[in-house]
Design an enzyme around this catalytic site. Structure first.
Site, PDB file in Angstrom:
ATOM      1  N   ARG A  41       0.867  -1.180   0.000  1.00 30.96           N
ATOM      2  CA  ARG A  41       0.000   0.000   0.000  1.00 30.96           C
ATOM      3  C   ARG A  41       0.900   1.225   0.000  1.00 30.96           C
ATOM      4  O   ARG A  41       2.117   1.127   0.073  1.00 30.96           O
ATOM      5  CB  ARG A  41      -1.017  -0.003   1.149  1.00 30.96           C
ATOM      6  CG  ARG A  41      -0.656  -0.663   2.444  1.00 30.96           C
ATOM      7  CD  ARG A  41       0.462  -0.004   3.202  1.00 30.96           C
ATOM      8  NE  ARG A  41       0.170   1.401   3.444  1.00 30.96           N
ATOM      9  CZ  ARG A  41       1.078   2.320   3.698  1.00 30.96           C
ATOM     10  NH1 ARG A  41       2.371   2.003   3.752  1.00 30.96           N
ATOM     11  NH2 ARG A  41       0.760   3.564   3.904  1.00 30.96           N
ATOM     12  N   GLY A  42       0.246   2.406  -0.053  1.00 28.71           N
ATOM     13  CA  GLY A  42       1.026   3.630  -0.190  1.00 28.71           C
ATOM     14  C   GLY A  42       1.137   3.946  -1.680  1.00 28.71           C
ATOM     15  O   GLY A  42       1.422   3.059  -2.496  1.00 28.71           O
ATOM     16  N   ALA A  43       0.909   5.221  -2.019  1.00 29.21           N
ATOM     17  CA  ALA A  43       0.774   5.589  -3.438  1.00 29.21           C
ATOM     18  C   ALA A  43       1.962   5.163  -4.308  1.00 29.21           C
ATOM     19  O   ALA A  43       1.769   4.496  -5.338  1.00 29.21           O
ATOM     20  CB  ALA A  43       0.523   7.093  -3.536  1.00 29.21           C
TER      21      ALA A  43
ATOM     22  N   ARG B  39      -7.424  -0.143  -6.765  1.00 28.81           N
ATOM     23  CA  ARG B  39      -7.586   0.964  -5.814  1.00 28.81           C
ATOM     24  C   ARG B  39      -7.746   2.260  -6.628  1.00 28.81           C
ATOM     25  O   ARG B  39      -6.918   2.553  -7.484  1.00 28.81           O
ATOM     26  CB  ARG B  39      -6.389   1.054  -4.849  1.00 28.81           C
ATOM     27  CG  ARG B  39      -6.309  -0.164  -3.919  1.00 28.81           C
ATOM     28  CD  ARG B  39      -5.422   0.099  -2.723  1.00 28.81           C
ATOM     29  NE  ARG B  39      -6.043   1.001  -1.765  1.00 28.81           N
ATOM     30  CZ  ARG B  39      -5.391   1.538  -0.736  1.00 28.81           C
ATOM     31  NH1 ARG B  39      -4.116   1.271  -0.550  1.00 28.81           N
ATOM     32  NH2 ARG B  39      -6.009   2.351   0.105  1.00 28.81           N
TER      33      ARG B  39
ATOM     34  N   GLN C  65      -2.295   2.511   9.994  1.00 25.28           N
ATOM     35  CA  GLN C  65      -0.983   2.498   9.328  1.00 25.28           C
ATOM     36  C   GLN C  65       0.066   3.277  10.133  1.00 25.28           C
ATOM     37  O   GLN C  65       1.254   3.010  10.016  1.00 25.28           O
ATOM     38  CB  GLN C  65      -1.079   3.119   7.924  1.00 25.28           C
ATOM     39  CG  GLN C  65      -1.848   2.282   6.921  1.00 25.28           C
ATOM     40  CD  GLN C  65      -3.299   2.720   6.840  1.00 25.28           C
ATOM     41  OE1 GLN C  65      -3.888   3.122   7.835  1.00 25.28           O
ATOM     42  NE2 GLN C  65      -3.886   2.623   5.674  1.00 25.28           N
TER      43      GLN C  65
ATOM     44  N   ASP D 140      -1.732  10.997  -1.864  1.00 26.40           N
ATOM     45  CA  ASP D 140      -2.074   9.954  -2.843  1.00 26.40           C
ATOM     46  C   ASP D 140      -2.426  10.547  -4.188  1.00 26.40           C
ATOM     47  O   ASP D 140      -2.364   9.868  -5.210  1.00 26.40           O
ATOM     48  CB  ASP D 140      -3.239   9.106  -2.323  1.00 26.40           C
ATOM     49  CG  ASP D 140      -2.751   8.165  -1.240  1.00 26.40           C
ATOM     50  OD1 ASP D 140      -2.634   8.606  -0.088  1.00 26.40           O
ATOM     51  OD2 ASP D 140      -2.446   7.012  -1.577  1.00 26.40           O
TER      52      ASP D 140
ATOM     53  N   ASN E  27      -5.140  12.703   0.794  1.00 25.82           N
ATOM     54  CA  ASN E  27      -4.320  11.767   1.582  1.00 25.82           C
ATOM     55  C   ASN E  27      -5.250  11.000   2.519  1.00 25.82           C
ATOM     56  O   ASN E  27      -6.468  11.198   2.528  1.00 25.82           O
ATOM     57  CB  ASN E  27      -3.237  12.553   2.344  1.00 25.82           C
ATOM     58  CG  ASN E  27      -2.190  11.644   2.938  1.00 25.82           C
ATOM     59  OD1 ASN E  27      -1.639  10.779   2.262  1.00 25.82           O
ATOM     60  ND2 ASN E  27      -1.908  11.800   4.222  1.00 25.82           N
ATOM     61  N   LYS E  28      -4.671  10.137   3.298  1.00 27.04           N
ATOM     62  CA  LYS E  28      -5.426   9.255   4.185  1.00 27.04           C
ATOM     63  C   LYS E  28      -6.469  10.027   4.988  1.00 27.04           C
ATOM     64  O   LYS E  28      -6.209  11.124   5.464  1.00 27.04           O
ATOM     65  CB  LYS E  28      -4.431   8.549   5.115  1.00 27.04           C
ATOM     66  CG  LYS E  28      -4.997   7.548   6.083  1.00 27.04           C
ATOM     67  CD  LYS E  28      -5.889   6.510   5.457  1.00 27.04           C
ATOM     68  CE  LYS E  28      -5.267   5.754   4.317  1.00 27.04           C
ATOM     69  NZ  LYS E  28      -6.247   4.919   3.565  1.00 27.04           N
TER      70      LYS E  28
HETATM   71  O1  MRU Z   1      -4.482   3.354   2.204  1.00 30.72           O
HETATM   72  P1  MRU Z   1      -2.992   3.486   2.150  1.00 30.72           P
HETATM   73  O2  MRU Z   1      -2.282   2.890   3.309  1.00 30.72           O
HETATM   74  O3  MRU Z   1      -2.443   3.034   0.813  1.00 30.72           O
HETATM   75  O4  MRU Z   1      -2.784   5.051   2.221  1.00 30.72           O
HETATM   76  C1  MRU Z   1      -1.501   5.576   2.178  1.00 30.72           C
HETATM   77  C2  MRU Z   1      -1.458   7.005   2.468  1.00 30.72           C
HETATM   78  O5  MRU Z   1      -2.458   7.665   2.656  1.00 30.72           O
HETATM   79  C3  MRU Z   1      -0.132   7.636   2.446  1.00 30.72           C
HETATM   80  O6  MRU Z   1      -0.123   8.739   3.296  1.00 30.72           O
HETATM   81  C4  MRU Z   1       0.091   8.089   1.030  1.00 30.72           C
HETATM   82  O7  MRU Z   1       0.173   7.024   0.126  1.00 30.72           O
HETATM   83  C5  MRU Z   1       1.193   9.011   0.966  1.00 30.72           C
HETATM   84  S1  MRU Z   1       2.734   8.428   0.545  1.00 30.72           S
HETATM   85  C6  MRU Z   1       2.953   9.146  -1.016  1.00 30.72           C
END
Ligand code: MRU
Length: 364
Positions: free
Chosen positions: A53-55, A90, A202, A243, A253-254
């Site tokens: 996970r993470g962009a 996603r 996370q 993201d 973002n999250k």
């Molecule tokens: O749902 P996730 O864990 O994939 O979300 C990740 C985030 O929100 C991070 O903060 C995000 O990817 C930033 S890193 C470029």
């Protein structure tokens, strides 16, 4: 970055030269296990189930997923089907589309016999570029932290972060945590407040794991504590990842990031967002209206998982049976609440002109 003293990246080519291996992030921080992605479907499942996970890491995994698909069958039809299957995993992080477009355009323009090799080479290039981008973000962001440190000599800089935007969200270094790692290695005294980041935690599980392994002083806080800390002068700086960033500087973002930005704005705390250029969606101007927000299973809200005293990872219910739950994965922070965007090309204002100055080739 380090895991119990050894250096790791989050994704690498397996010894057979076909499959890839990733760290299973659903098991952290309790178990460190790697997970094999041998087929395109494995890659799609790993993204959808948040094993990765993470962009930035989603983008790199997507690129390798297409490479694996090209190795299975390099026809136009299979590449287009694999692109669609990976894309559907996603919806919010734009790096996935960016990486899939980049690899599929290259493959569809090449002779079928050359596609497999081209796809693996391009996926590797995307992974290596991501490491370089994140390291550069670290260098530019560390200067922001060092500036802050210079204003209060002898006091650690207190940084608040949300979700996990460390090396686990990328291939290495991370986005929001790269400046923290660089500044700490340069000897700047700092301390990180880690939002737990409900519902998937996370922050509590991944960011805390990273900081612990890197020896960075940190404290995990309940998501609701950030505003109180800011009101009492305990936070000098907020840094989060993104993201998807619009060309006007809105940041998705999250879920919960927006509330932190509001609290930071109200309390005069600088709010920075660290991102590689691959998370900028140049097609979109208004983040609140135009960014698709992922809705995930309500079970992530009604249940929580953790380690039982016998060491097993278990899931328990939090809410009464029968209470419905809603689970939006992301929110959008309008550009006016963002003090600056930290990119691989430097720091800019969160605005169309700020981004256009750093990425002149993208000017419309
Ligand atoms: O749902 P996730 O864990 O994939 O979300 C990740 C985030 O929100 C991070 O903060 C995000 O990817 C930033 S890193 C470029």
């Amino acid at each position: 970055m380090r895991v119990t003293g050894s250096d790791y990246k989050t994704i690498w080519l397996d010894q057979d030269g076909r499959g890839v291996r990733v760290i299973d992030q659903t098991l952290l921080p309790h178990r460190f296990e790697t997970h094999a992605l041998a087929t395109m479907n494995d890659a799609a499942r790993a993204i959808a189930q948040m094993i990765v996970r993470g962009a930035p890491l989603i983008g790199v995994t997507g690129a390798y997923g297409l490479a694996i698909a090209a190795g299975e069958d390099a026809s136009d039809a299979n590449i287009e089907a694999a692109r669609a299957a990976l894309m559907a995993t996603r919806p919010t992080a734009v790096n996935l589309r960016w990486a899939l477009d980049r690899v599929s355009a290259l493959l569809l323009a090449a002779p079928v016999s050359e596609r497999r090799a081209l796809a693996y080479a391009e996926a590797l290039r995307i992974a290596e570029e991501d490491v370089a981008c994140c390291e550069a973000i670290g260098t530019h962001g560390a200067a922001v932290i060092a500036d802050m440190a210079a204003r209060s000599p002898g006091k650690p800089v207190n940084i608040l972060t949300h979700c996990n935007a460390g090396w686990l969200c990328a291939v290495d270094w991370g986005t929001a945590l790269a400046p923290v790692y660089k500044a700490a290695r340069a000897g700047v005294a700092l301390h990180v407040y880690v939002d737990e980041t409900r519902p998937r935690n996370q922050g509590a599980s991944l960011t805390a794991f990273e900081l612990l392994n890197e020896g960075i002083p940190h404290t995990v806080i309940a998501d609701n504590a950030g505003g109180h800390l800011m009101q009492h002068g305990l936070v000098d700086l907020v840094i989060v990842g993104s993201d998807r960033t619009t060309r006007a500087g809105d940041v998705c973002n999250k879920i919960g990031t927006y509330l932190k930005a509001l609290a930071a704005h109200e309390n005069g705390v600088p709010f920075y967002v660290a991102l590689p250029g691959s998370t900028i969606d140049w097609r979109i101007g208004d983040g609140v209206r135009e960014i698709p927000i992922e809705q995930r299973s309500p079970r992530e809200v009604t249940h929580i998982s953790g380690q039982a005293s016998n060491g097993d990872i278990v899931e328990v219910r939090l809410t009464p049976r029968g209470s419905p739950a809603l689970n939006f994965g992301f929110d959008v922070t309008p550009a006016r609440f963002v003090s600056g965007l930290v990119t691989e090309r430097g720091v800019c204002a969160a605005s169309e002109s700020g981004l256009a100055r750093l990425y002149p080739e993208m000017r419309g």
